[in-house]
Design an enzyme around this catalytic site. Structure first.
Site, PDB file in Angstrom:
ATOM      1  N   GLY A 246       0.763  -1.241   0.000  1.00 59.34           N
ATOM      2  CA  GLY A 246       0.000   0.000   0.000  1.00 59.34           C
ATOM      3  C   GLY A 246       0.790   1.285   0.000  1.00 59.34           C
TER       4      GLY A 246
ATOM      5  N   PRO B 147       4.527  -5.428  -0.689  1.00 64.96           N
ATOM      6  CA  PRO B 147       4.535  -4.227  -1.528  1.00 64.96           C
ATOM      7  C   PRO B 147       4.403  -4.596  -3.001  1.00 64.96           C
ATOM      8  CG  PRO B 147       6.780  -4.824  -0.947  1.00 64.96           C
ATOM      9  CD  PRO B 147       5.878  -5.795  -0.220  1.00 64.96           C
ATOM     10  N   GLY B 148       3.645  -3.819  -3.729  1.00 61.76           N
ATOM     11  CA  GLY B 148       3.545  -4.002  -5.176  1.00 61.76           C
ATOM     12  C   GLY B 148       4.016  -2.726  -5.854  1.00 61.76           C
TER      13      GLY B 148
ATOM     14  N   CYS C 148     -13.126   4.561 -28.135  1.00 61.16           N
ATOM     15  CA  CYS C 148     -14.396   5.282 -28.260  1.00 61.16           C
ATOM     16  C   CYS C 148     -15.101   5.402 -26.915  1.00 61.16           C
ATOM     17  CB  CYS C 148     -15.270   4.587 -29.290  1.00 61.16           C
ATOM     18  SG  CYS C 148     -14.460   4.611 -30.882  1.00 61.16           S
TER      19      CYS C 148
HETATM   20  C1  LIG Z   1      -2.985  -5.193  -3.968  1.00 62.49           C
HETATM   21  C2  LIG Z   1      -2.479  -5.802  -2.718  1.00 62.49           C
HETATM   22  C3  LIG Z   1      -1.179  -5.527  -2.266  1.00 62.49           C
HETATM   23  C4  LIG Z   1      -0.255  -4.578  -2.970  1.00 62.49           C
HETATM   24  O1  LIG Z   1      -0.631  -3.248  -2.857  1.00 62.49           O
HETATM   25  P1  LIG Z   1       0.331  -2.073  -3.368  1.00 62.49           P
HETATM   26  O2  LIG Z   1      -0.447  -0.854  -3.149  1.00 62.49           O
HETATM   27  O3  LIG Z   1       0.610  -2.334  -4.799  1.00 62.49           O
HETATM   28  O4  LIG Z   1       1.579  -2.130  -2.542  1.00 62.49           O
HETATM   29  C5  LIG Z   1      -0.752  -6.163  -1.122  1.00 62.49           C
HETATM   30  N1  LIG Z   1      -1.537  -7.030  -0.445  1.00 62.49           N
HETATM   31  C6  LIG Z   1      -2.786  -7.314  -0.846  1.00 62.49           C
HETATM   32  C7  LIG Z   1      -3.606  -8.271  -0.063  1.00 62.49           C
HETATM   33  C8  LIG Z   1      -3.304  -6.715  -1.986  1.00 62.49           C
HETATM   34  O5  LIG Z   1      -4.554  -6.980  -2.377  1.00 62.49           O
END
Ligand SMILES: *Cc1c(COP(=O)(O)O)cnc(C)c1O
Length: 422
Positions: A239, A276-277, A346
């Site tokens: 997050g 983390p993503g 579109c």
């Molecule tokens: C989407 C998600 C993440 C990653 O969130 P980021 O905002 O990309 O860091 C981590 N844990 C869970 C359970 C998620 O659904």
């Protein structure tokens, strides 16, 4: 920090010219930087000092196999939210034990698959799922380490479509119901409840909501331990936000996040894991597109690109903003013109920027969307029968297409006409 910069007047990914890739691959395309991925993983890990931590990259942010292999080679584990993502993480080289399975609606088949391959932890989001998993694990003669994903009912202060930690959201187990479900989990066969998981949303740019959630998790850990439920592991989710708007205040750095985590959990004797993503891949990727058409009206100048909302949906879906810059470096002091930057799809929502100041563009010019590495390619689609955008990975002076553009025949390969229409 990232490794996209002008060199000799052309935007490069590390040592590779994006204009050169465009000439070879065609536009639009996504391009990722290995050095940036490695740097972000390293900075994130180091933020927690000597604490016992593990990082599970959230696959849904960027599920390109080469990106996942790069992260797996650097020792990352993975957070997956479907059976497909788990299969992909294993294919990328992850050990099942280093994968965490999250998600609000796992099917029994997905649970069975996760138990069979020996996934490290399953984060349970409902009583129903807990009962299913217990049955699946007991039938397989296994005991699975589980966390309950709790919903701490805090407002993450982010866009409403990416907030997940309020009690109106579908995610997690309601705070007040969690202790009872831990007792139940402890009594069920096949389950070993040893962890608490929490994830309150995405693109969070303030530490306060994290800290509020984490203080609640700490409180719950102590309460569960007091009744003999041995919590030794906390999964603190992902997050953390990234800068999209370089003229706005920067989100907190991983180091500040790490210090806050240390303050809250430093003396708990728990292993901590993170999912983390965005913060790992967000600014490790750009989307490069070409200007197809310039259109001047009485009120607006439109730059119509060959990339659309099907390729990068964040602006249409979340009102997200991406910096858009020309691939050819503008001359110092070049006059700027305001463009509405739009795609060819579109839909009126196929719009990337309103009145964005850019140097005068010509048809055929290349532009790059910065910070497009997370939730870009993974959320793309083929609306308007547009092919999925290719993905390119750069490592120093090397580059390779890591997902090519499908042909029209490949796009249609799964369709067939019924007998009566042939
Ligand atoms: C989407 C998600 C993440 C990653 O969130 P980021 O905002 O990309 O860091 C981590 N844990 C869970 C359970 C998620 O659904």
């Amino acid at each position: 920090m990232h490794h996209f910069a002008y060199k000799k007047g052309v935007l490069h990914a590390e040592d590779v010219s994006l204009a050169l890739i465009a000439a070879k691959v065609g536009t639009p395309f996504y391009c990722y930087s290995t050095a940036t991925l490695a740097r972000h993983l390293d900075v994130f890990r180091k933020a927690f000092g000597q604490m016992d931590t593990a990082v599970h990259f959230a696959v849904k942010a960027n599920s390109n196999l080469a990106v996942l292999r790069t992260l797996a080679n650097l020792g990352a584990g993975f957070d997956v939210v479907s059976g497909g993502e788990l299969q992909l993480a294993l294919k990328a080289g992850a050990k099942a034990a280093d994968c965490v399975f999250s998600g609000v609606g796992k099917t029994k088949e997905e649970l069975r698959y996760a138990v069979d391959v020996g996934v490290g932890q399953i984060n349970i989001e409902s009583e129903s799922e807990m009962l299913s998993l217990s049955a699946v694990a007991a039938a397989a003669g296994k005991t699975v380490r589980v966390a309950l994903r709790v919903n701490p009912d805090v407002d993450a202060g982010t866009h409403e479509k990416i907030t997940t930690g309020k009690k109106e959201n579908k995610f997690g187990i309601e705070w007040t119901l969690a202790p009872g479900l831990y007792r139940k989990a402890k009594s069920l066969p096949g389950l070993k409840p040893t962890a608490i998981a929490v994830h309150i949303g995405s693109q969070i740019t303030d530490l306060a909501p994290f800290e509020n959630a984490f203080l609640r998790v700490r409180e719950m850990t102590l309460a569960l331990r007091a009744e003999g439920i041995e919590i030794d592991h906390l999964d603190l989710g992902g997050g953390l936000g990234v800068p999209y708007d370089f003229s706005a205040a920067a989100p907190p750095l991983p180091a500040a996040y790490g210090q806050m985590v240390g303050r809250v959990f430093g003396n708990m004797g728990c292993k901590l894991s993170f999912e983390p993503g965005r913060v790992i891949v967000g600014n490790a990727g750009v989307l490069v597109a070409a200007v197809t058409v310039l259109k001047t009206g009485t009120a607006k100048k439109f730059a119509v690109l060959d990339a659309g909302m099907n390729d990068l949906v964040r602006p249409a879906m979340y009102d997200a903003r991406h910096d858009i810059i020309p691939v050819r470096e503008p001359a110092q002091g070049a006059l700027q013109t305001k463009y509405d930057v739009v795609g060819p799809v579109c839909e009126s929502s196929d719009k990337f920027a309103t009145d964005a100041p850019l140097p005068a563009l010509a048809e055929g010019d290349l532009v790059a969307f910065l910070t497009a590495g997370a939730y870009g390619a993974t959320m793309s689609g083929t609306y308007n029968t547009r092919p999925l955008v290719p993905e390119v990975l750069v490592d120093g002076a090397s580059w390779a297409v890591v997902r090519r553009r499908p042909t029209f025949d490949e796009m249609l390969a799964l369709e067939q006409l019924p007998a009566w229409l042939k």
